[in-house]
Design a protein around this motif. Structure first.
Motif, PDB file in Angstrom:
ATOM      1  N   ARG A   5       0.850  -1.198   0.000  1.00 38.07           N
ATOM      2  CA  ARG A   5       0.000   0.000   0.000  1.00 38.07           C
ATOM      3  C   ARG A   5       0.882   1.243   0.000  1.00 38.07           C
ATOM      4  NH1 ARG A   5      -5.273  -0.919   0.296  1.00 38.07           N
ATOM      5  NH2 ARG A   5      -5.938  -2.904   1.115  1.00 38.07           N
ATOM      6  N   VAL A   6       0.390   2.276  -0.673  1.00 39.47           N
ATOM      7  CA  VAL A   6       1.119   3.536  -0.722  1.00 39.47           C
ATOM      8  C   VAL A   6       1.129   4.142   0.676  1.00 39.47           C
ATOM      9  CG1 VAL A   6       1.159   5.867  -1.692  1.00 39.47           C
ATOM     10  CG2 VAL A   6       0.493   3.923  -3.125  1.00 39.47           C
ATOM     11  N   ARG A   7       2.308   4.368   1.210  1.00 32.18           N
ATOM     12  CA  ARG A   7       2.420   5.008   2.522  1.00 32.18           C
ATOM     13  C   ARG A   7       2.204   6.505   2.366  1.00 32.18           C
ATOM     14  NH1 ARG A   7       7.834   4.434   5.758  1.00 32.18           N
ATOM     15  NH2 ARG A   7       8.261   6.502   4.984  1.00 32.18           N
ATOM     16  N   TRP A   8       2.868   7.085   1.377  1.00 33.84           N
ATOM     17  CA  TRP A   8       2.627   8.479   0.997  1.00 33.84           C
ATOM     18  C   TRP A   8       3.251   8.705  -0.371  1.00 33.84           C
ATOM     19  CZ3 TRP A   8       6.746  11.786   0.105  1.00 33.84           C
ATOM     20  CH2 TRP A   8       7.978  11.463   0.677  1.00 33.84           C
ATOM     21  N   PHE A   9       2.725   9.709  -1.079  1.00 36.16           N
ATOM     22  CA  PHE A   9       3.282  10.078  -2.376  1.00 36.16           C
ATOM     23  C   PHE A   9       3.083  11.571  -2.558  1.00 36.16           C
ATOM     24  CE2 PHE A   9       3.453  10.825  -6.894  1.00 36.16           C
ATOM     25  CZ  PHE A   9       4.585  10.119  -7.247  1.00 36.16           C
ATOM     26  N   ASP A  10       4.147  12.273  -2.936  1.00 37.78           N
ATOM     27  CA  ASP A  10       4.104  13.713  -3.161  1.00 37.78           C
ATOM     28  C   ASP A  10       4.421  13.973  -4.631  1.00 37.78           C
ATOM     29  OD1 ASP A  10       4.557  16.466  -3.334  1.00 37.78           O
ATOM     30  OD2 ASP A  10       5.463  16.574  -1.348  1.00 37.78           O
ATOM     31  N   ALA A  11       3.403  14.343  -5.391  1.00 42.85           N
ATOM     32  CA  ALA A  11       3.577  14.568  -6.826  1.00 42.85           C
ATOM     33  C   ALA A  11       4.521  15.731  -7.097  1.00 42.85           C
ATOM     34  CB  ALA A  11       2.221  14.821  -7.483  1.00 42.85           C
ATOM     35  N   ASP A  25       9.680  -0.850   3.648  1.00 40.03           N
ATOM     36  CA  ASP A  25       9.470   0.368   2.879  1.00 40.03           C
ATOM     37  C   ASP A  25      10.200   0.269   1.552  1.00 40.03           C
ATOM     38  OD1 ASP A  25       7.867   1.631   4.716  1.00 40.03           O
ATOM     39  OD2 ASP A  25       9.520   2.639   5.723  1.00 40.03           O
ATOM     40  N   VAL A  26       9.505   0.662   0.493  1.00 39.11           N
ATOM     41  CA  VAL A  26      10.067   0.632  -0.855  1.00 39.11           C
ATOM     42  C   VAL A  26       9.919   2.029  -1.443  1.00 39.11           C
ATOM     43  CG1 VAL A  26       9.932  -0.429  -3.143  1.00 39.11           C
ATOM     44  CG2 VAL A  26       9.403  -1.792  -1.111  1.00 39.11           C
ATOM     45  N   PHE A  27      11.024   2.586  -1.933  1.00 33.66           N
ATOM     46  CA  PHE A  27      11.020   3.909  -2.559  1.00 33.66           C
ATOM     47  C   PHE A  27      10.172   3.870  -3.822  1.00 33.66           C
ATOM     48  CE2 PHE A  27      13.004   6.983  -5.524  1.00 33.66           C
ATOM     49  CZ  PHE A  27      12.793   8.143  -4.797  1.00 33.66           C
ATOM     50  N   LEU A  28       9.355   4.905  -4.020  1.00 34.99           N
ATOM     51  CA  LEU A  28       8.453   4.970  -5.167  1.00 34.99           C
ATOM     52  C   LEU A  28       8.705   6.245  -5.964  1.00 34.99           C
ATOM     53  CD1 LEU A  28       5.977   4.082  -6.826  1.00 34.99           C
ATOM     54  CD2 LEU A  28       4.534   5.134  -5.068  1.00 34.99           C
ATOM     55  N   PRO A  29       9.493   6.156  -7.048  1.00 36.31           N
ATOM     56  CA  PRO A  29       9.699   7.334  -7.890  1.00 36.31           C
ATOM     57  C   PRO A  29       8.508   7.552  -8.822  1.00 36.31           C
ATOM     58  CG  PRO A  29      10.924   5.487  -8.780  1.00 36.31           C
ATOM     59  CD  PRO A  29      10.273   5.007  -7.490  1.00 36.31           C
ATOM     60  N   VAL A  37      -0.937   8.294 -14.907  1.00 33.72           N
ATOM     61  CA  VAL A  37      -1.161   8.503 -13.474  1.00 33.72           C
ATOM     62  C   VAL A  37      -0.120   9.490 -12.974  1.00 33.72           C
ATOM     63  CG1 VAL A  37      -1.190   7.419 -11.193  1.00 33.72           C
ATOM     64  CG2 VAL A  37      -2.137   6.211 -13.165  1.00 33.72           C
ATOM     65  N   LYS A  38      -0.583  10.566 -12.357  1.00 35.28           N
ATOM     66  CA  LYS A  38       0.319  11.612 -11.874  1.00 35.28           C
ATOM     67  C   LYS A  38       0.586  11.518 -10.372  1.00 35.28           C
ATOM     68  CE  LYS A  38       0.190  14.295 -15.714  1.00 35.28           C
ATOM     69  NZ  LYS A  38       0.744  13.489 -16.750  1.00 35.28           N
ATOM     70  N   THR A  39      -0.353  10.927  -9.634  1.00 35.75           N
ATOM     71  CA  THR A  39      -0.213  10.832  -8.191  1.00 35.75           C
ATOM     72  C   THR A  39      -0.950   9.599  -7.684  1.00 35.75           C
ATOM     73  OG1 THR A  39      -0.381  12.065  -6.115  1.00 35.75           O
ATOM     74  CG2 THR A  39      -2.229  12.249  -7.650  1.00 35.75           C
ATOM     75  N   LEU A  40      -0.618   9.192  -6.476  1.00 37.70           N
ATOM     76  CA  LEU A  40      -1.301   8.077  -5.819  1.00 37.70           C
ATOM     77  C   LEU A  40      -1.750   8.537  -4.447  1.00 37.70           C
ATOM     78  CD1 LEU A  40       1.112   5.122  -6.642  1.00 37.70           C
ATOM     79  CD2 LEU A  40      -1.157   5.501  -7.586  1.00 37.70           C
ATOM     80  N   ARG A  41      -2.904   8.068  -4.038  1.00 39.91           N
ATOM     81  CA  ARG A  41      -3.426   8.424  -2.723  1.00 39.91           C
ATOM     82  C   ARG A  41      -2.875   7.478  -1.674  1.00 39.91           C
ATOM     83  NH1 ARG A  41      -9.658   8.651  -3.491  1.00 39.91           N
ATOM     84  NH2 ARG A  41      -9.585   9.001  -1.257  1.00 39.91           N
ATOM     85  N   LYS A  42      -2.724   7.995  -0.489  1.00 40.93           N
ATOM     86  CA  LYS A  42      -2.278   7.184   0.638  1.00 40.93           C
ATOM     87  C   LYS A  42      -3.237   6.006   0.811  1.00 40.93           C
ATOM     88  CE  LYS A  42      -1.465   7.445   5.589  1.00 40.93           C
ATOM     89  NZ  LYS A  42      -1.404   8.306   6.762  1.00 40.93           N
ATOM     90  N   GLY A  43      -2.667   4.812   0.981  1.00 41.15           N
ATOM     91  CA  GLY A  43      -3.477   3.629   1.198  1.00 41.15           C
ATOM     92  C   GLY A  43      -3.847   2.874  -0.066  1.00 41.15           C
ATOM     93  N   ALA A  44      -3.505   3.412  -1.250  1.00 43.71           N
ATOM     94  CA  ALA A  44      -3.840   2.731  -2.503  1.00 43.71           C
ATOM     95  C   ALA A  44      -3.097   1.399  -2.570  1.00 43.71           C
ATOM     96  CB  ALA A  44      -3.474   3.604  -3.700  1.00 43.71           C
ATOM     97  N   LYS A  45      -3.790   0.356  -2.942  1.00 45.41           N
ATOM     98  CA  LYS A  45      -3.206  -0.979  -3.074  1.00 45.41           C
ATOM     99  C   LYS A  45      -2.498  -1.061  -4.417  1.00 45.41           C
ATOM    100  CE  LYS A  45      -3.034  -5.464  -1.921  1.00 45.41           C
ATOM    101  NZ  LYS A  45      -1.984  -5.906  -1.078  1.00 45.41           N
ATOM    102  N   VAL A  46      -1.229  -1.483  -4.409  1.00 43.10           N
ATOM    103  CA  VAL A  46      -0.442  -1.547  -5.635  1.00 43.10           C
ATOM    104  C   VAL A  46       0.354  -2.848  -5.702  1.00 43.10           C
ATOM    105  CG1 VAL A  46      -0.193   0.962  -5.916  1.00 43.10           C
ATOM    106  CG2 VAL A  46       1.461  -0.278  -4.540  1.00 43.10           C
TER     107      VAL A  46
END
Length: 129
Positions: A5-11, A25-29, A37-46
């Motif tokens: 799950r997305v912990r946080w993402f800052d576009a 924790d996995v870095f998400l560039p 897709v430009k951004t992901l919401r916190k908690g999104a399942k990926v």
């Protein structure tokens, strides 16, 4: 394929972090996001592939698995409570409308109160997909 799950993402900054199902924790560039897709919401399942980056594991080829949980949906009032709030708001708006028909805006304190209430009620209705 690992998932999490997305912990946080800052576009704006162009990155974020995923918490894998194993708790790592996995870095998400931003470059790893699906096309369009430009951004992901916190908690999104990926689901994602992992490569070892300079500073640890890094996500590649991210795929959205399901819709993100809505914070608004989880925290908004019950429908019965919201009905009472809306009915009270209608009374306040009706009063303001009567004053406006007589060419008078509400006093600044009343205007501010009404605007705050309208924003709060709107936030409870605003469910982003």
């Amino acid at each position: 394929m690992p998932s999490g799950r997305v912990r946080w993402f800052d576009a704006t900054r162009g990155f974020g972090f995923i918490t894998s199902d194993e708790g790592k924790d996995v870095f998400l560039p931003a470059l790893a996001l699906p096309a369009g897709v430009k951004t992901l919401r916190k908690g999104a399942k990926v689901e994602f592939s992992v490569a070892e980056g300079r500073k640890g594991p890094q996500a590649l080829d991210v795929t959205l698995v399901g819709p993100a949980p809505s914070v608004v949906m989880a925290t908004r009032p019950k429908a019965d409570d919201m009905a009472a709030i809306v009915e009270d708001l209608i009374k306040l708006l009706d009063s303001a409308g009567n004053g406006l028909r007589r060419h008078h805006y509400p006093a600044p304190a009343e205007s501010k109160k009404l605007a705050t209430l309208l924003r709060a009620v709107a936030d409870n209705f605003d469910v982003q997909d």
